[in-house]
Design a protein around this motif. Structure first.
Motif, mmCIF file in Angstrom:
data_model
loop_
_atom_site.group_PDB
_atom_site.id
_atom_site.type_symbol
_atom_site.label_atom_id
_atom_site.label_comp_id
_atom_site.label_asym_id
_atom_site.label_seq_id
_atom_site.Cartn_x
_atom_site.Cartn_y
_atom_site.Cartn_z
ATOM 1 N N SER A 141 0.816 -1.210 0.000
ATOM 2 C CA SER A 141 0.000 0.000 0.000
ATOM 3 C C SER A 141 0.853 1.265 0.000
ATOM 4 N N MET A 142 2.165 1.105 0.020
ATOM 5 C CA MET A 142 3.066 2.251 0.052
ATOM 6 C C MET A 142 3.332 2.747 -1.368
ATOM 7 N N LYS A 143 3.467 4.037 -1.499
ATOM 8 C CA LYS A 143 3.865 4.655 -2.758
ATOM 9 C C LYS A 143 5.385 4.791 -2.712
ATOM 10 N N ILE A 144 6.069 4.266 -3.696
ATOM 11 C CA ILE A 144 7.527 4.359 -3.747
ATOM 12 C C ILE A 144 7.891 5.500 -4.687
ATOM 13 N N ILE A 145 8.705 6.415 -4.162
ATOM 14 C CA ILE A 145 9.179 7.538 -4.966
ATOM 15 C C ILE A 145 10.698 7.543 -4.956
ATOM 16 N N GLY A 146 11.274 8.240 -5.894
ATOM 17 C CA GLY A 146 12.725 8.335 -5.979
ATOM 18 C C GLY A 146 13.266 9.453 -5.095
ATOM 19 N N TRP A 147 14.576 9.579 -5.063
ATOM 20 C CA TRP A 147 15.199 10.620 -4.243
ATOM 21 C C TRP A 147 15.007 12.006 -4.862
ATOM 22 N N ARG A 148 14.580 12.039 -6.123
ATOM 23 C CA ARG A 148 14.164 13.296 -6.744
ATOM 24 C C ARG A 148 12.921 13.007 -7.576
ATOM 25 N N GLU A 149 12.023 13.994 -7.585
ATOM 26 C CA GLU A 149 10.747 13.839 -8.276
ATOM 27 C C GLU A 149 10.300 15.173 -8.850
ATOM 28 N N LYS A 150 9.426 15.110 -9.846
ATOM 29 C CA LYS A 150 8.721 16.292 -10.348
ATOM 30 C C LYS A 150 7.468 16.431 -9.496
ATOM 31 N N VAL A 151 7.224 17.634 -8.978
ATOM 32 C CA VAL A 151 6.062 17.878 -8.140
ATOM 33 C C VAL A 151 5.343 19.128 -8.633
ATOM 34 N N ALA A 152 4.108 19.314 -8.163
ATOM 35 C CA ALA A 152 3.339 20.532 -8.441
ATOM 36 C C ALA A 152 2.926 21.152 -7.115
ATOM 37 N N LEU A 153 2.804 22.467 -7.121
ATOM 38 C CA LEU A 153 2.291 23.228 -5.974
ATOM 39 C C LEU A 153 1.105 24.046 -6.501
ATOM 40 N N PRO A 154 -0.071 23.409 -6.637
ATOM 41 C CA PRO A 154 -1.193 24.064 -7.318
ATOM 42 C C PRO A 154 -1.710 25.318 -6.631
ATOM 43 N N ILE B 211 2.393 14.866 -5.954
ATOM 44 C CA ILE B 211 3.458 13.959 -6.401
ATOM 45 C C ILE B 211 2.756 12.822 -7.126
ATOM 46 N N GLY B 212 2.997 12.700 -8.419
ATOM 47 C CA GLY B 212 2.281 11.705 -9.208
ATOM 48 C C GLY B 212 0.792 12.007 -9.159
ATOM 49 N N ASN B 213 0.004 11.037 -8.686
ATOM 50 C CA ASN B 213 -1.438 11.249 -8.580
ATOM 51 C C ASN B 213 -1.890 11.439 -7.127
ATOM 52 N N ARG B 214 -0.947 11.726 -6.228
ATOM 53 C CA ARG B 214 -1.286 11.932 -4.817
ATOM 54 C C ARG B 214 -1.068 13.385 -4.437
ATOM 55 N N ARG B 215 -1.896 13.868 -3.507
ATOM 56 C CA ARG B 215 -1.809 15.261 -3.086
ATOM 57 C C ARG B 215 -2.172 15.395 -1.613
ATOM 58 N N HIS C 145 2.145 9.722 4.929
ATOM 59 C CA HIS C 145 1.483 9.553 3.640
ATOM 60 C C HIS C 145 1.854 8.253 2.928
ATOM 61 N N LYS C 146 2.302 7.271 3.694
ATOM 62 C CA LYS C 146 2.611 5.945 3.151
ATOM 63 C C LYS C 146 3.525 6.030 1.937
ATOM 64 N N ILE C 147 4.652 6.710 2.142
ATOM 65 C CA ILE C 147 5.632 6.890 1.072
ATOM 66 C C ILE C 147 6.959 6.267 1.490
ATOM 67 N N LEU C 148 7.540 5.513 0.585
ATOM 68 C CA LEU C 148 8.891 4.986 0.749
ATOM 69 C C LEU C 148 9.782 5.665 -0.278
ATOM 70 N N VAL C 149 10.984 6.024 0.136
ATOM 71 C CA VAL C 149 11.922 6.686 -0.769
ATOM 72 C C VAL C 149 12.970 5.676 -1.207
ATOM 73 N N ALA D 20 7.444 8.551 -9.525
ATOM 74 C CA ALA D 20 6.032 8.925 -9.366
ATOM 75 C C ALA D 20 5.397 9.389 -10.671
ATOM 76 N N GLY D 21 6.206 9.684 -11.677
ATOM 77 C CA GLY D 21 5.667 10.212 -12.925
ATOM 78 C C GLY D 21 5.361 11.696 -12.792
ATOM 79 N N GLN D 22 4.766 12.247 -13.811
ATOM 80 C CA GLN D 22 4.424 13.666 -13.816
ATOM 81 C C GLN D 22 3.328 13.937 -12.775
ATOM 82 N N PRO D 23 3.344 15.119 -12.167
ATOM 83 C CA PRO D 23 2.257 15.473 -11.250
ATOM 84 C C PRO D 23 0.935 15.526 -12.010
#
Length: 162
Positions: free
Chosen positions: A15-28, A108-112, A139-143, A151-154
């Motif tokens: 159930s954890m979202k795995i993200i990298g040590w760097r990601e593309k994010v949005a600040l809407p 981050i990806g499809n999570r906010r 937020h159940k995130i593993l790095v 995570a892909g594009q925001p």
């Protein structure tokens, strides 16, 4: 000695979202649809690269306006946010700085979710945003420290955000 065994921990890795040590994010909330972020579990507080920070009062509340250079480009956009706090925060060199802190949504990806961001000049740093451990811990995130951009594009449709 306690004879009661602890209940087995549920395997949450699925159930954890795995993200990298760097990601593309949005600040809407700030109108920023894409920004390079470094996920830094060694940093407690998140920090956004912001310049020309100015404080003003609006209806008895402190607000700040600031510029955020986008993706390392010279151009920048003026943003504003209500001040959540002013805090003493250690920079990467261990020097204490008093910084404005705001609360804003991150994608981050499809999570906010909402995070707290300190504003500081990060011009000499490679990443426009440092995402500290406080921002991700519930937020159940593993790095994955050896991987990037998992995570892909925001989420592109920022109008769908709650």
């Amino acid at each position: 000695m306690n004879d009661k065994a602890s209940p087995p921990k549920k395997n949450t890795s699925e159930s954890m979202k795995i993200i990298g040590w760097r990601e593309k994010v949005a600040l809407p909330d700030l109108g920023i649809s894409e920004l390079n972020a470094k996920i830094d579990t060694g940093a407690r507080t998140s920090a956004l690269h912001a310049l020309k920070i100015r404080s003003e009062m609006r209806d008895g509340e402190e607000w700040i306006s600031f510029h955020v250079p986008h993706l390392g480009e010279r151009k920048s956009t003026r943003h504003s946010a209500k001040v959540l706090d002013k805090r003493d925060i250690k920079n990467t060199s261990g020097i204490v700085q008093t910084r404005y802190v705001i609360k804003t949504k991150i994608v981050i990806g499809n999570r906010r979710w909402l995070i707290e961001l300190s504003l500081t000049d990060r011009e000499k740093m490679k990443h426009d945003l440092i995402l500290g451990r406080t921002a991700i811990k519930r937020h159940k995130i593993l790095v994955a420290p050896g991987q990037s951009y998992l995570a892909g594009q925001p989420l592109p449709d920022l109008s769908r955000l709650p």
